[in-house]
Motif scaffolding. Structure first.
Motif, PDB file in Angstrom:
ATOM      1  N   HIS A  19     -89.421 -15.661  50.046  1.00 32.37           N
ATOM      2  CA  HIS A  19     -88.120 -15.053  50.301  1.00 32.37           C
ATOM      3  C   HIS A  19     -87.375 -15.879  51.311  1.00 32.37           C
ATOM      4  N   SER A  20     -86.043 -16.005  51.107  1.00 38.91           N
ATOM      5  CA  SER A  20     -85.221 -16.753  52.056  1.00 38.91           C
ATOM      6  C   SER A  20     -85.263 -16.077  53.410  1.00 38.91           C
ATOM      7  N   LYS A  21     -85.240 -16.909  54.425  1.00 38.65           N
ATOM      8  CA  LYS A  21     -85.234 -16.339  55.774  1.00 38.65           C
ATOM      9  C   LYS A  21     -83.875 -15.770  56.139  1.00 38.65           C
ATOM     10  N   HIS A  22     -82.870 -16.017  55.282  1.00 40.08           N
ATOM     11  CA  HIS A  22     -81.523 -15.525  55.578  1.00 40.08           C
ATOM     12  C   HIS A  22     -81.150 -14.318  54.728  1.00 40.08           C
ATOM     13  N   PHE A  23     -81.300 -14.410  53.429  1.00 41.76           N
ATOM     14  CA  PHE A  23     -80.870 -13.337  52.534  1.00 41.76           C
ATOM     15  C   PHE A  23     -81.933 -13.113  51.468  1.00 41.76           C
ATOM     16  N   CYS A 111     -84.146 -25.265  47.806  1.00 37.83           N
ATOM     17  CA  CYS A 111     -82.922 -25.181  46.996  1.00 37.83           C
ATOM     18  C   CYS A 111     -82.194 -23.860  47.245  1.00 37.83           C
ATOM     19  N   ARG A 112     -82.953 -22.770  47.358  1.00 41.43           N
ATOM     20  CA  ARG A 112     -82.324 -21.488  47.613  1.00 41.43           C
ATOM     21  C   ARG A 112     -81.619 -21.483  48.968  1.00 41.43           C
ATOM     22  N   ASP A 113     -82.275 -22.098  49.990  1.00 40.98           N
ATOM     23  CA  ASP A 113     -81.658 -22.149  51.308  1.00 40.98           C
ATOM     24  C   ASP A 113     -80.340 -22.924  51.266  1.00 40.98           C
ATOM     25  N   TRP A 114     -80.344 -24.070  50.579  1.00 42.77           N
ATOM     26  CA  TRP A 114     -79.109 -24.845  50.483  1.00 42.77           C
ATOM     27  C   TRP A 114     -78.048 -24.089  49.686  1.00 42.77           C
ATOM     28  N   HIS A 115     -78.465 -23.420  48.642  1.00 39.21           N
ATOM     29  CA  HIS A 115     -77.532 -22.631  47.830  1.00 39.21           C
ATOM     30  C   HIS A 115     -76.861 -21.558  48.689  1.00 39.21           C
ATOM     31  N   GLN A 116     -77.642 -20.822  49.481  1.00 38.81           N
ATOM     32  CA  GLN A 116     -77.077 -19.786  50.337  1.00 38.81           C
ATOM     33  C   GLN A 116     -76.253 -20.393  51.473  1.00 38.81           C
ATOM     34  N   HIS A 117     -76.697 -21.541  51.985  1.00 38.78           N
ATOM     35  CA  HIS A 117     -75.939 -22.211  53.040  1.00 38.78           C
ATOM     36  C   HIS A 117     -74.541 -22.599  52.542  1.00 38.78           C
ATOM     37  N   PHE A 118     -74.490 -23.242  51.379  1.00 37.81           N
ATOM     38  CA  PHE A 118     -73.197 -23.630  50.822  1.00 37.81           C
ATOM     39  C   PHE A 118     -72.297 -22.410  50.626  1.00 37.81           C
ATOM     40  N   THR A 119     -72.870 -21.331  50.086  1.00 34.80           N
ATOM     41  CA  THR A 119     -72.068 -20.144  49.776  1.00 34.80           C
ATOM     42  C   THR A 119     -71.537 -19.472  51.040  1.00 34.80           C
ATOM     43  N   VAL A 120     -72.432 -19.252  52.026  1.00 32.62           N
ATOM     44  CA  VAL A 120     -72.028 -18.555  53.249  1.00 32.62           C
ATOM     45  C   VAL A 120     -71.008 -19.377  54.035  1.00 32.62           C
ATOM     46  N   PHE A 121     -71.249 -20.690  54.154  1.00 31.01           N
ATOM     47  CA  PHE A 121     -70.315 -21.509  54.919  1.00 31.01           C
ATOM     48  C   PHE A 121     -68.984 -21.667  54.178  1.00 31.01           C
ATOM     49  N   ALA A 122     -69.036 -21.698  52.857  1.00 31.11           N
ATOM     50  CA  ALA A 122     -67.778 -21.741  52.095  1.00 31.11           C
ATOM     51  C   ALA A 122     -66.973 -20.462  52.321  1.00 31.11           C
ATOM     52  N   LEU A 123     -67.665 -19.314  52.328  1.00 30.53           N
ATOM     53  CA  LEU A 123     -66.984 -18.047  52.589  1.00 30.53           C
ATOM     54  C   LEU A 123     -66.390 -18.039  53.996  1.00 30.53           C
ATOM     55  N   ALA A 124     -67.176 -18.512  54.985  1.00 25.94           N
ATOM     56  CA  ALA A 124     -66.679 -18.541  56.360  1.00 25.94           C
ATOM     57  C   ALA A 124     -65.464 -19.458  56.492  1.00 25.94           C
ATOM     58  N   VAL A 160     -69.286 -27.658  40.649  1.00 30.01           N
ATOM     59  CA  VAL A 160     -70.662 -27.660  40.149  1.00 30.01           C
ATOM     60  C   VAL A 160     -71.496 -26.594  40.846  1.00 30.01           C
ATOM     61  N   HIS A 161     -71.018 -26.074  41.982  1.00 34.14           N
ATOM     62  CA  HIS A 161     -71.703 -24.962  42.645  1.00 34.14           C
ATOM     63  C   HIS A 161     -70.745 -23.782  42.677  1.00 34.14           C
ATOM     64  N   LEU A 162     -70.782 -22.977  41.617  1.00 40.63           N
ATOM     65  CA  LEU A 162     -69.793 -21.930  41.394  1.00 40.63           C
ATOM     66  C   LEU A 162     -69.767 -20.861  42.484  1.00 40.63           C
ATOM     67  N   PRO A 163     -70.905 -20.376  43.012  1.00 38.62           N
ATOM     68  CA  PRO A 163     -70.833 -19.335  44.053  1.00 38.62           C
ATOM     69  C   PRO A 163     -70.022 -19.770  45.272  1.00 38.62           C
ATOM     70  N   ALA A 164     -70.213 -21.035  45.720  1.00 40.01           N
ATOM     71  CA  ALA A 164     -69.434 -21.508  46.862  1.00 40.01           C
ATOM     72  C   ALA A 164     -67.946 -21.540  46.532  1.00 40.01           C
ATOM     73  N   SER A 165     -67.625 -21.937  45.322  1.00 36.28           N
ATOM     74  CA  SER A 165     -66.215 -21.958  44.912  1.00 36.28           C
ATOM     75  C   SER A 165     -65.617 -20.563  44.950  1.00 36.28           C
ATOM     76  N   ILE A 166     -66.354 -19.573  44.408  1.00 40.39           N
ATOM     77  CA  ILE A 166     -65.856 -18.197  44.382  1.00 40.39           C
ATOM     78  C   ILE A 166     -65.671 -17.677  45.811  1.00 40.39           C
ATOM     79  N   ALA A 167     -66.695 -17.889  46.667  1.00 44.28           N
ATOM     80  CA  ALA A 167     -66.618 -17.398  48.038  1.00 44.28           C
ATOM     81  C   ALA A 167     -65.450 -18.035  48.787  1.00 44.28           C
ATOM     82  N   TYR A 168     -65.287 -19.345  48.632  1.00 45.83           N
ATOM     83  CA  TYR A 168     -64.212 -20.058  49.339  1.00 45.83           C
ATOM     84  C   TYR A 168     -62.845 -19.597  48.865  1.00 45.83           C
TER      85      TYR A 168
END
Length: 498
Positions: A19-23, A111-124, A160-168
């Motif tokens: 499990h990710s240590k973040h989410f 990979c999951r950590d980087w995926h969540q990192h990109f998404t959260v920082f894009a949202l921020a 190419v990383h759709l969740p980050a695009s949506i969040a941003y």
């Protein structure tokens, strides 16, 4: 420990699930599902974004500096410094993470950590931009336009990383759209609508591009897997490769041939569609011209009523009672079909149709038949083609119903209220306005102001009250149309028109 072969490198990797240590798993996936089977493809997506990441972040910083420079003189300098500091701090954290861990993309958890990192920082990052749009929103339209352009230009994430695009995109566009709409005037509501449309287009394009990129990656890894399997059979490798190249060449030939066929067919369909449209227009003109030749009314009557109907429809298209029907397509059809409202007059005897004086009761009963004659002729055409034609249905409604009245006292069916089709209600007012305001051999023209009073008096009895209300708002435009397409009259008759 679970393992999986990386088909891109041909090596064994540890993909132990943690499990990710973040989410928790599943958060922020949004079309980017990490699994053991799809790990190589997901890792390649993340690696592609990783390569572009420094340029994207530095580009963001440049746009933010430009933003502060442009709006420094508008006030809020302390808040701008705070906002820029927060943004740069976020970017430095992102770049530090990237510099330290950019090569850590082997295991599923990494990979999951980087995926969540990109998404959260894009949202921020997106929310910081959205906050800037709300807090620093200028009061003048020029600077508002520049701000909207800058904020929209900030939407440069790699799809190419759709969740980050949506969040941003959500972080930027939702606050900006709400802030623009908060100005609460027609122009800003339109701009807010355009921003929402822009967001939907960006999301749709990002999803399509992401899907296509995934398909390309999937094909790439499938081909690599096939090559690895063929590598175990050295003697058959070259032969298989030759066959594959030949198949690809044939596929390209067939693809080019298919594309050429599609282009040719599309061109033919487009030409055919244009021809059908021209045939429809020509048919309408021919039928309306046929009616003209047997009537005292001039061709300008047709042109005036066309423009009256379209003008009314355009001003009612947003009305709750009419918006479902009065689309742009239907408004254009109403404009084209309005000339057919009196096509049934071709069946009325000349001694009645061309009579210069008032008709007797018996003659008027015969004259009233022109509505049914026109409607029956169009209905016969519908029956002949044996299809449900929206085009012919509107034409029939205009021809049959333009003499129906709101209180049910009209003809030929005595329909009332909402039972009268919208095209017929619009045509009824346009036809009456032109008939009363125009000169005929049996009467003088009535001044525009008097015509307005007559139509206003008919609200709720002859005409739909909402259509009359719209007419009163645009009555001067009616007068302009009447003047533009006025009939030529003898000099002696000029005094009766003013």
């Amino acid at each position: 420990m679970r393992v999986c072969r990386d088909t891109d490198k041909g090596e064994i990797m540890d993909i132990t699930t943690k499990h990710s240590k973040h989410f928790p798993p599943g958060w922020f996936d949004w079309g980017f599902t990490l699994s053991h089977e799809g790990l190589p493809i997901c890792r390649e997506q993340l690696r592609t974004r990783m390569e572009m990441f420094p340029v994207m972040v530095l580009g963001q910083m440049g746009v933010q500096i430009l933003f502060v420079w442009l709006y420094w003189e508008l006030g809020h300098q302390d808040w701008m410094v705070l906002w820029l500091s927060a943004s740069f701090t976020l970017h430095f954290v992102e770049l530090s993470k990237w510099r330290r861990d950019r090569h850590s993309l082997s295991a599923l958890e990494q990979c999951r950590d980087w995926h969540q990192h990109f998404t959260v920082f894009a949202l921020a990052s997106g929310l910081l931009w959205g906050a800037a749009a709300v807090v620093f929103f200028p009061h003048d339209l020029f600077n508002q336009g520049i701000m909207i352009g800058l904020v929209a230009a900030a939407v440069i994430l790699n799809s190419v990383h759709l969740p980050a695009s949506i969040a941003y995109l959500a972080g930027i566009m939702l606050p900006l759209t709400v802030r623009v709409a908060a100005e609460n005037d027609a122009l800003h509501w339109k701009v807010a609508g355009m921003l929402l449309l822009f967001s939907m287009v960006v999301l749709f394009a990002g999803r399509v591009l992401s899907k296509n990129y995934l398909q390309l990656l999937q094909q790439r890894f499938e081909n690599n897997t096939l090559l690895l399997e063929l590598g175990a059979q050295k003697n058959a490798t070259e032969d298989a490769r030759a066959r594959l190249e030949k198949a690809n060449a044939e596929l390209r030939v067939h693809e080019e041939r298919l594309e050429q066929m599609v282009r040719e067919r599309t061109s033919q369909l487009r030409q055919r569609t244009e021809e059908i449209g021209l045939i429809k227009d020509a048919t309408i003109l021919a039928l309306s011209s046929l009616a003209e030749t047997r009537d005292n009314e001039t061709g300008n009557h047709i042109r005036r009523t066309q423009h009256y109907v379209r003008l009314l429809a355009q001003h009612l298209h947003g009305h709750p009672r009419f918006k479902d029907f009065l689309t742009e397509e239907n408004i254009e059809l109403l404009f084209k079909l309005a000339p057919l409202h009196d096509v049934g007059k071709v069946g009325i005897p000349d001694h009645i149709l061309l009579k210069p004086g008032k008709l007797t009761d018996e003659e008027f009963e015969i004259m009233k038949q022109h509505a049914l004659l026109g409607g029956n002729a169009i209905a016969a055409a519908e029956s002949e083609v044996n299809i449900q034609s929206h085009f012919l249905r509107i034409a029939r409604q205009i021809a049959v119903g333009h003499h129906e009245k709101w209180d049910g006292s009209g003809y030929p069916f005595g329909l009332s209220g909402e039972d009268i089709p919208i095209p017929a209600r619009l045509m009824a007012l346009a036809d009456v306005y032109d008939a009363v305001s125009s000169r005929r051999v049996y009467k003088h023209a009535i001044h525009h102001d008097e015509v307005v009073k007559i139509i206003d008096a008919g609200s709720g009895t002859h005409f739909d009250p909402d259509i009359v209300a719209a007419f009163k708002r645009i009555k001067h435009e009616f007068a302009a149309i009447a003047e533009k397409f006025c009939d030529a009259v003898p000099d002696g008759a000029q005094a009766s028109l003013i």
